[in-house]
Design an enzyme around this catalytic site. Sequence first.
Site, PDB file in Angstrom:
ATOM      1  N   GLN A 145       8.668  -2.268  -0.840  1.00 27.09           N
ATOM      2  CA  GLN A 145       9.127  -1.206  -1.725  1.00 27.09           C
ATOM      3  C   GLN A 145      10.297  -1.696  -2.588  1.00 27.09           C
ATOM      4  O   GLN A 145      10.876  -2.740  -2.316  1.00 27.09           O
ATOM      5  CB  GLN A 145       9.587  -0.003  -0.891  1.00 27.09           C
ATOM      6  CG  GLN A 145      10.698  -0.348   0.088  1.00 27.09           C
ATOM      7  CD  GLN A 145      10.835   0.647   1.207  1.00 27.09           C
ATOM      8  OE1 GLN A 145      10.358   1.766   1.117  1.00 27.09           O
ATOM      9  NE2 GLN A 145      11.488   0.253   2.283  1.00 27.09           N
ATOM     10  N   TYR A 174      22.101  15.344   7.314  1.00 29.27           N
ATOM     11  CA  TYR A 174      20.719  14.881   7.490  1.00 29.27           C
ATOM     12  C   TYR A 174      20.571  14.216   8.857  1.00 29.27           C
ATOM     13  O   TYR A 174      19.653  14.523   9.629  1.00 29.27           O
ATOM     14  CB  TYR A 174      20.362  13.893   6.385  1.00 29.27           C
ATOM     15  CG  TYR A 174      19.002  13.235   6.547  1.00 29.27           C
ATOM     16  CD1 TYR A 174      17.900  13.703   5.825  1.00 29.27           C
ATOM     17  CD2 TYR A 174      18.812  12.160   7.414  1.00 29.27           C
ATOM     18  CE1 TYR A 174      16.647  13.113   5.977  1.00 29.27           C
ATOM     19  CE2 TYR A 174      17.563  11.569   7.563  1.00 29.27           C
ATOM     20  CZ  TYR A 174      16.487  12.050   6.847  1.00 29.27           C
ATOM     21  OH  TYR A 174      15.256  11.462   7.015  1.00 29.27           O
ATOM     22  N   ASP A 198      18.735   2.800   7.269  1.00 27.29           N
ATOM     23  CA  ASP A 198      20.109   2.980   6.784  1.00 27.29           C
ATOM     24  C   ASP A 198      21.112   2.887   7.928  1.00 27.29           C
ATOM     25  O   ASP A 198      22.312   2.761   7.691  1.00 27.29           O
ATOM     26  CB  ASP A 198      20.243   4.323   6.073  1.00 27.29           C
ATOM     27  CG  ASP A 198      19.733   5.478   6.922  1.00 27.29           C
ATOM     28  OD1 ASP A 198      20.407   5.843   7.912  1.00 27.29           O
ATOM     29  OD2 ASP A 198      18.665   6.006   6.605  1.00 27.29           O
ATOM     30  N   GLU A 217      12.211  -1.093  12.821  1.00 27.48           N
ATOM     31  CA  GLU A 217      12.420  -1.002  11.371  1.00 27.48           C
ATOM     32  C   GLU A 217      12.066  -2.336  10.734  1.00 27.48           C
ATOM     33  O   GLU A 217      12.358  -3.394  11.280  1.00 27.48           O
ATOM     34  CB  GLU A 217      13.877  -0.632  11.093  1.00 27.48           C
ATOM     35  CG  GLU A 217      14.309  -0.702   9.634  1.00 27.48           C
ATOM     36  CD  GLU A 217      13.529   0.200   8.721  1.00 27.48           C
ATOM     37  OE1 GLU A 217      12.647  -0.315   8.014  1.00 27.48           O
ATOM     38  OE2 GLU A 217      13.780   1.419   8.716  1.00 27.48           O
ATOM     39  N   ASP A 249       6.733  -3.802  12.349  1.00 31.79           N
ATOM     40  CA  ASP A 249       5.971  -2.623  11.947  1.00 31.79           C
ATOM     41  C   ASP A 249       5.854  -1.713  13.167  1.00 31.79           C
ATOM     42  O   ASP A 249       5.481  -2.153  14.254  1.00 31.79           O
ATOM     43  CB  ASP A 249       4.585  -3.063  11.466  1.00 31.79           C
ATOM     44  CG  ASP A 249       3.738  -1.913  10.949  1.00 31.79           C
ATOM     45  OD1 ASP A 249       3.982  -0.762  11.348  1.00 31.79           O
ATOM     46  OD2 ASP A 249       2.805  -2.174  10.172  1.00 31.79           O
ATOM     47  N   ASP A 270      12.003   8.626  11.316  1.00 32.29           N
ATOM     48  CA  ASP A 270      12.705   8.611  10.028  1.00 32.29           C
ATOM     49  C   ASP A 270      11.981   7.695   9.049  1.00 32.29           C
ATOM     50  O   ASP A 270      12.596   7.006   8.248  1.00 32.29           O
ATOM     51  CB  ASP A 270      14.143   8.145  10.230  1.00 32.29           C
ATOM     52  CG  ASP A 270      15.018   8.426   9.015  1.00 32.29           C
ATOM     53  OD1 ASP A 270      14.771   9.432   8.330  1.00 32.29           O
ATOM     54  OD2 ASP A 270      15.943   7.643   8.751  1.00 32.29           O
TER      55      ASP A 270
END
Length: 357
Positions: A145, A174, A198, A217, A249, A270
């Site tokens: 991405q 959040y 994050d 992640e 993954d 998430d």
Amino acid sequence: MALRHYTLDFNLSSPADCPSTVRGLQSIFQEQEMTETVHDTEGHGYLATFIGKNGRFLVFRVHSHGLVTLDLQCCEGDDIAQVENLLNALENKLSSILHGNIRRVKRLPALTRGAAVDRYWPTADGRLVEYDIDRVLYDEDSAYQNIKILHSQQFGNILILNGDVNLADSDLPYTQAIMGGGKENYAGKEVLILGGGDGGILAEAVKLKPKMITMVEISFHIAATHMKKTCGSVLDNLNGDCYQVLVEDCVPVLKKYVEEGKTFDYVINDLTAVPISTAPEEDSTWEFLRLILDLSIKVLRPTGKYFTQGNCVNLTEALTLYEEQLGRLSCPVYFSKEVVCVPSYMELWVFYTIWKK
């Protein structure tokens, strides 16, 4: 070089008299030494474009249904005071000409187009938001991405993935919501985080004294460098006293856990929001979401809970479709939802808690 785009609208009670409206503005355009070109609208009011020597370009239109619009474009380096004076003169003159016929006058701040720093990002329900972004800290394409880190004076550093605002330094609400809204006891528990690149969830979870957190992640190094206010130091190492980060993954990892019979007290997803539609281009996202849901429920202990984000509260159809998916899992589940205001999203966001019946 960027352009500044100004708009000025007059909503009228009845259609304007085109000839008198145009005549009334001629002196202003002449003072600006703007060259006029009138366009044929085939009976749909009056349309003219004006070009000035300094590169200013103005579109003036008197619509036949009772609307007068002006769109002014100028170069970023143009004298802002002169531009404001021109707009003030046009607004005052039109207010005088159309006096008694005006329902509303609307003049918007300039939209800056093509600037080096992009300040405009859409909300999930399609509204355009202008952020106070002053610099780009990171902008690269990974194997998966496009990743941007932008700095906002109000929200701090903002992580943007493929054009979607993901999380900002300001967005602790959040993180708290996707962990159960402060109502859960994580002490001594085993936790699985899917995504969370994050680092915000991991940073908050380790404070709650869990037995072990496993975070899966594919990429986190950018947040480790540019989102320190969110993740602290937890992403500096792949392993800590009560956590491990697997750079993999999550689907193969989940399938492996299912085969091994490994279970968790909490699974926090998430990875991705609920798709906003069922259009063909969204099919793969829905399939991925269903797969993650089903595998996550299988690794959840009987008393465990699964937490995930939903989407914007206004996307009621998409949220309903998601809730329908919950009735098609490999085992029956209950769910509850909470609506939270996420600061940098500038909209209300839905979060889900799911557990086995």
